[in-house]
Design an enzyme around this catalytic site. Structure first.
Site, PDB file in Angstrom:
ATOM      1  N   GLU A  44      50.760  34.588  50.177  1.00  0.00           N
ATOM      2  CA  GLU A  44      49.412  34.609  50.762  1.00  0.00           C
ATOM      3  C   GLU A  44      48.292  34.330  49.758  1.00  0.00           C
ATOM      4  O   GLU A  44      47.514  35.223  49.416  1.00  0.00           O
ATOM      5  CB  GLU A  44      49.156  35.944  51.461  1.00  0.00           C
ATOM      6  CG  GLU A  44      50.040  36.156  52.663  1.00  0.00           C
ATOM      7  CD  GLU A  44      49.570  37.302  53.558  1.00  0.00           C
ATOM      8  OE1 GLU A  44      48.559  37.937  53.238  1.00  0.00           O
ATOM      9  OE2 GLU A  44      50.227  37.545  54.581  1.00  0.00           O
ATOM     10  N   GLU A  76      56.836  36.737  57.105  1.00  0.00           N
ATOM     11  CA  GLU A  76      56.426  38.124  57.366  1.00  0.00           C
ATOM     12  C   GLU A  76      55.834  38.214  58.762  1.00  0.00           C
ATOM     13  O   GLU A  76      55.077  37.316  59.166  1.00  0.00           O
ATOM     14  CB  GLU A  76      55.322  38.592  56.404  1.00  0.00           C
ATOM     15  CG  GLU A  76      55.770  39.076  55.065  1.00  0.00           C
ATOM     16  CD  GLU A  76      54.591  39.609  54.240  1.00  0.00           C
ATOM     17  OE1 GLU A  76      53.614  40.138  54.820  1.00  0.00           O
ATOM     18  OE2 GLU A  76      54.656  39.475  53.008  1.00  0.00           O
TER      19      GLU A  76
HETATM   20  C1  BGC Z   1      51.269  41.146  52.693  1.00  0.00           C
HETATM   21  C2  BGC Z   1      52.062  42.428  52.582  1.00  0.00           C
HETATM   22  C3  BGC Z   1      51.349  43.524  53.354  1.00  0.00           C
HETATM   23  C4  BGC Z   1      51.306  43.119  54.819  1.00  0.00           C
HETATM   24  C5  BGC Z   1      50.676  44.146  55.740  1.00  0.00           C
HETATM   25  C6  BGC Z   1      50.783  40.875  54.083  1.00  0.00           C
HETATM   26  O1  BGC Z   1      49.534  40.301  54.008  1.00  0.00           O
HETATM   27  O2  BGC Z   1      52.003  40.076  52.185  1.00  0.00           O
HETATM   28  O3  BGC Z   1      52.224  42.750  51.229  1.00  0.00           O
HETATM   29  O4  BGC Z   1      51.913  44.773  53.194  1.00  0.00           O
HETATM   30  O5  BGC Z   1      50.549  41.954  54.916  1.00  0.00           O
HETATM   31  O6  BGC Z   1      49.348  44.358  55.419  1.00  0.00           O
END
Ligand code: BGC
Length: 444
Positions: free
Chosen positions: A166, A355
């Site tokens: 990100e 993610e």
């Molecule tokens: C990040 C994670 C974070 C997740 C939830 C993402 O932007 O890569 O490290 O914990 O979001 O906030």
């Protein structure tokens, strides 16, 4: 719906990040990262929480990796803490740190899990931050030294790589808004950091390509569908600008298109002064996959009082739409649409959802963690992904965020995103209802 509906080669995994789970922050030769120092400053992290111990993954990785296997996942996404390898950012290597990641990777392979390694998930060595961190020109040499070291050291065992997690997330929160480490503010810091990050993203990928046989190389972008609050010209215009920043700003340079400007004077000036033709080719790489990470759509309204961007977020709570414990709107259709948006670029060969997940106020009932809301969330989001996939988008995998409750950056330990509950006092892990749901989903 079961995992088999997505095809037998689809990669299912969980994602984690070093600073959020490892702990052992100042021992075994590790140098401080910007999150170690930032968390010591009063008022920066909710409740004054610190990543010092986190989930103590450093000492418990065997049990945690076994749990990934038990849940039925194939991929374990982890990141390397740069300052565990190079305590000062470069130069002297910490052999103990190098050995630790060998052990973790070996443990994955022993359990028949595919290790997927992120080179940079936000924990810059403090020593480099003192020299300006991502705003400093020298950061690119330091990053390349680190990337080359990791590629040579782990490349025989690790084939799946993510260069940067990100870029917009950490450059905006950490260098413009000051709410994440290192806590810098201002547009100039953001632009300097953005340029060096965009360069590092492609440099790192090129190093991996040169050093690692059969590497599958991606990088991971945050993304959010941007919806104008009204049809007014101003709201529509400001939504377009927000889309440039949040979805296109780092993707397009990686695809060889340079920084997008969208007739916005602020970005046009930046593109001219910071990003010359030399940078344009240096920022480009033919990625094997584009990682996308989606947590929420944003509804955006024009507000003349907000400096530079003039965009105001109309929060999910005030719009009275379903939202997570973070206040993030739950909207699986929007996930479908943002996947489609990223897939429209002909240069994007494959998409991996690197993610996706949600924080809720999980309930402890009779010794069990009931998190039906999270189960519903995953069901809806996976169905949306399947719809996009069935329409012909090359989606190669999905990684749930995250294995277990962990150090959620400025939110500290309060925001819980895990499929496994963690008691931070005892480090006792308890698989949540959602973890068991995944186990069943992945079994067929
Ligand atoms: C990040 C994670 C974070 C997740 C939830 C993402 O932007 O890569 O490290 O914990 O979001 O906030």
């Amino acid at each position: 719906m079961y995992s088999s509906d997505f095809g037998k080669d689809f990669l299912w995994g969980v994602a984690t990040a070093a600073a959020q789970i490892e702990g052992a922050a100042s021992v075994y030769g590790k140098g401080p990262s910007i999150w170690d120092t930032f968390s010591k400053k009063p008022g920066k992290i909710k409740k004054g929480h610190k990543p010092d111990e986190a989930c103590d993954f450093y000492h418990r990785y065997e049990q945690d990796i076994a749990m990934v296997k038990t849940l039925g996942f194939k991929v374990f996404r982890m990141s390397i803490a740069w300052s565990r390898i190079f305590p000062l950012g470069g130069g002297t290597v910490n052999a103990e740190g190098v050995a630790f990641y060998h052990e973790v990777i070996d443990e994955c392979l022993k359990n028949d899990l595919i290790p997927m390694v992120t080179l940079y998930h936000w924990d810059l060595p403090e020593a480099l931050s003192k020299e300006g961190g991502w705003t400093a020109y020298g950061i690119n040499n330091a990053f390349n030294e680190y990337a080359l070291f990791c590629a040579k050291e782990y490349g025989d065992k690790v084939k799946q790589w993510i260069v940067i997690n990100e870029p917009f997330g950490f450059t905006s929160l950490g260098y413009m808004l000051g709410v994440h480490a290192p806590g810098l503010t201002g547009v100039t810091n953001f632009f300097e950091a953005a340029l060096h990050t965009a360069i590092a993203q492609a440099d790192g990928a090129k190093i991996l390509r040169a050093e690692v046989n059969q590497a599958v190389i991606g990088t991971a972008f945050s993304c959010s569908e941007i919806v104008p609050y009204s049809h007014s010209d101003q709201d529509v215009m400001i939504a377009k600008r927000t889309d440039i920043l949040m979805n296109r700003f780092f993707l397009e340079p990686a695809l060889g298109l340079g920084f997008p400007t969208g007739n916005w004077d602020v970005l046009e000036k930046f593109a001219i002064s910071y990003s010359t033709w030399r940078h344009q080719s240096r920022m480009a790489f033919d990625f094997d996959f584009i990682g996308i990470q989606n947590y929420f759509p944003l509804v955006i309204k024009y507000n003349a009082f907000i400096p530079v961007v003039q965009a105001w977020e109309v929060k999910a709570k005030s719009r009275k739409v379903p939202h997570t414990a973070m206040g993030w709107e739950i909207n699986a259709d929007s996930f479908y649409r943002i996947i489609k948006q990223f897939a429209t670029y002909p240069q994007v060969k494959n998409i991996m959802i690197t993610e996706n997940g949600a924080a809720f106020h999980d309930k402890l009932i009779d010794g069990k963690i009931e998190d039906g809301e999270r189960v519903d969330y995953f069901k809806a989001y996976l169905a949306a992904m399947l719809k996009a996939k069935n329409e012909g988008i090359n989606i190669t995998g999905y990684l749930a965020w995250t294995l277990m409750d962990n150090f959620e950056w400025a939110e500290g330990y309060q925001a819980r995103f895990g499929l496994v509950h963690n008691d931070f006092k005892t480090q006792q892990r308890t698989i949540k209802q959602s973890g068991y749901w995944w186990q069943e989903f992945l079994s067929k």
